[in-house]
Design a protein around this motif. Structure first.
Motif, PDB file in Angstrom:
ATOM      1  N   LYS A 260       0.807  -1.218   0.000  1.00  0.00           N
ATOM      2  CA  LYS A 260       0.000   0.000   0.000  1.00  0.00           C
ATOM      3  C   LYS A 260       0.842   1.271   0.000  1.00  0.00           C
ATOM      4  CE  LYS A 260      -4.177  -1.980   2.023  1.00  0.00           C
ATOM      5  NZ  LYS A 260      -5.147  -1.975   3.156  1.00  0.00           N
ATOM      6  N   CYS A 261       2.122   1.157   0.323  1.00  0.00           N
ATOM      7  CA  CYS A 261       2.996   2.330   0.261  1.00  0.00           C
ATOM      8  C   CYS A 261       3.132   2.859  -1.161  1.00  0.00           C
ATOM      9  CB  CYS A 261       4.378   1.995   0.819  1.00  0.00           C
ATOM     10  SG  CYS A 261       4.425   1.791   2.612  1.00  0.00           S
ATOM     11  N   ALA A 262       2.842   2.018  -2.131  1.00  0.00           N
ATOM     12  CA  ALA A 262       2.924   2.461  -3.522  1.00  0.00           C
ATOM     13  C   ALA A 262       1.975   3.617  -3.801  1.00  0.00           C
ATOM     14  CB  ALA A 262       2.627   1.296  -4.465  1.00  0.00           C
ATOM     15  N   LEU A 266       1.794   8.186  -6.160  1.00  0.00           N
ATOM     16  CA  LEU A 266       0.865   8.956  -6.992  1.00  0.00           C
ATOM     17  C   LEU A 266       1.189  10.445  -6.973  1.00  0.00           C
ATOM     18  CD1 LEU A 266      -2.509   7.185  -6.116  1.00  0.00           C
ATOM     19  CD2 LEU A 266      -1.118   6.902  -8.183  1.00  0.00           C
ATOM     20  N   THR A 267       1.925  10.896  -5.950  1.00  0.00           N
ATOM     21  CA  THR A 267       2.283  12.313  -5.899  1.00  0.00           C
ATOM     22  C   THR A 267       3.311  12.691  -6.960  1.00  0.00           C
ATOM     23  OG1 THR A 267       3.968  11.862  -4.201  1.00  0.00           O
ATOM     24  CG2 THR A 267       1.761  12.483  -3.442  1.00  0.00           C
ATOM     25  N   LEU A 268       3.801  11.707  -7.698  1.00  0.00           N
ATOM     26  CA  LEU A 268       4.712  12.031  -8.800  1.00  0.00           C
ATOM     27  C   LEU A 268       4.040  12.946  -9.817  1.00  0.00           C
ATOM     28  CD1 LEU A 268       4.052  10.257 -11.641  1.00  0.00           C
ATOM     29  CD2 LEU A 268       4.918   8.413 -10.213  1.00  0.00           C
ATOM     30  N   ALA A 298       3.643  18.061  -3.067  1.00  0.00           N
ATOM     31  CA  ALA A 298       4.080  16.695  -3.373  1.00  0.00           C
ATOM     32  C   ALA A 298       4.765  16.058  -2.175  1.00  0.00           C
ATOM     33  CB  ALA A 298       5.021  16.708  -4.575  1.00  0.00           C
ATOM     34  N   ALA A 299       5.663  16.788  -1.521  1.00  0.00           N
ATOM     35  CA  ALA A 299       6.370  16.238  -0.364  1.00  0.00           C
ATOM     36  C   ALA A 299       5.409  15.951   0.783  1.00  0.00           C
ATOM     37  CB  ALA A 299       7.466  17.203   0.087  1.00  0.00           C
ATOM     38  N   ALA A 305       0.634  10.056   2.896  1.00  0.00           N
ATOM     39  CA  ALA A 305       0.207   8.770   2.335  1.00  0.00           C
ATOM     40  C   ALA A 305       1.123   7.649   2.803  1.00  0.00           C
ATOM     41  CB  ALA A 305       0.185   8.843   0.809  1.00  0.00           C
ATOM     42  N   LEU A 306       2.405   7.947   2.865  1.00  0.00           N
ATOM     43  CA  LEU A 306       3.385   6.948   3.302  1.00  0.00           C
ATOM     44  C   LEU A 306       3.148   6.578   4.766  1.00  0.00           C
ATOM     45  CD1 LEU A 306       5.839   5.480   2.095  1.00  0.00           C
ATOM     46  CD2 LEU A 306       7.260   7.382   2.896  1.00  0.00           C
TER      47      LEU A 306
END
Length: 320
Positions: A260-262, A266-268, A298-299, A305-306
């Motif tokens: 789920k860390c993937a 998505l913030t890329l 993004a950061a 999310a992480l």
């Protein structure tokens, strides 16, 4: 949308507390709060029962350390003349807090305040060391050392093209230290989990150098953007982002982190959109505010999310 006006003494009136709090640039402390959440999440996700009192103290004094670093950076940029020479700054993102330049605080007041904040961290660190283990002393000293060396002579990492490495190290230490307080021993897990976030935080520093590069160059501050020039340096932003997301995907793909860390990858979309804007406007500081906001977003979103995934997902094959 117009940006906030720079600080003035009149704005703060007779309230010195508000003046000093504002001098820490509190809006930008979110990256440390989120880094601390990642450290708590790696411990909790690994099966550690969190101590809430130690967790709150760790987060609080990590924020104090970051605040002290911000103030010290303002002081040394004032001493070097970099902030005074900065005519293309994008306040509040670049060019410092402007507290010294606008006579809200004197350089001496700023220096005493910044180093005083770092001094406050020491007793808290000793207490948390007593609670968790002597290894925290090494982590804490390393963190304070990086915070000092980033701005202060003789090392002045930010003025030697090494600021990004200092930022990555500092925010990894926040994550590792927060995890250590809960876990009681060193583990590779928080470093593995936090590296992508630390690199995206470093990209905030990196993109901020573009509006500031002429003032930095005039003051002899050799950031990477000054050393490489904006047209070459702009590619470094995308390289940092690619490395950050590649690390995360690689760690998920090799079962070092929960699947789920993937989602944090998505913030890329935000990072690459900011990179596109930077490629187009590297030498047009006035056009870079949207890219800076996207980089900050993004950061922060990546870290949140992480942290959520690390705390609540199932961990395959992670060694605590």
């Amino acid at each position: 949308m117009s940006r906030p006006a720079e600080p003035t003494l009149e704005r703060f009136g007779a309230n010195p507390l508000l003046r000093y709090v504002a001098a820490t640039r509190p809006a930008f402390l979110s990256v440390t709060l989120i880094g601390s959440l990642i450290g708590l999440a790696t411990a909790y996700g690994s099966g550690v029962v969190l101590d809430p009192v130690n967790a709150v103290l760790t987060v609080l004094f990590a924020l104090v350390a970051h605040a002290g670093g911000n103030v010290i950076n303002d002081y040394h940029d004032a001493v070097s003349g970099a902030d005074a020479a900065n005519r293309e700054r994008l306040f509040p993102f670049t060019g410092g807090s402007r507290f010294i330049q606008n006579d809200v605080l004197t350089p001496a007041q700023t220096a005493r305040f910044g180093y005083g904040l770092l001094a406050l961290v020491i007793p808290a660190g000793l207490y948390l060391t007593w609670q968790s283990g002597p290894g925290l002393i090494a982590i804490g000293l390393a963190g304070l050392g990086v915070g000092w060396a980033y701005s202060a002579p003789p090392l002045k990492l930010m003025a030697r093209g090494l600021g990004e490495l200092g930022i990555v190290a500092a925010w990894l230490l926040v994550i590792v230290g927060t995890d250590f307080v809960q876990r009681g021993h060193l583990s590779p897990v928080p470093a593995i989990a936090g590296l992508s976030y630390a690199m995206l935080v470093a990209n905030i520093l990196y993109i901020n150098q573009f509006p500031d590069h002429q003032g930095d160059a005039a003051a002899g501050k050799r950031t990477l953007v000054v050393l490489l020039g904006p047209q070459v340096a702009k590619w470094g932003y995308l390289l940092m982002a690619i490395l950050a997301y590649a690390w995360l995907v690689g760690m998920v793909g090799t079962d070092q982190l929960p699947q789920k860390c993937a989602a944090a990858a998505l913030t890329l979309v935000l990072s690459f959109r900011a990179g596109r804007d930077l490629l187009a406007h590297a030498e047009e500081p006035a056009e870079l505010a949207p890219a800076i906001k996207l980089t900050i977003g993004a950061a922060n979103l990546h870290g949140l999310a992480l942290a959520a995934a690390l705390a609540f997902a199932r961990w395959p094959g992670v060694v605590s």
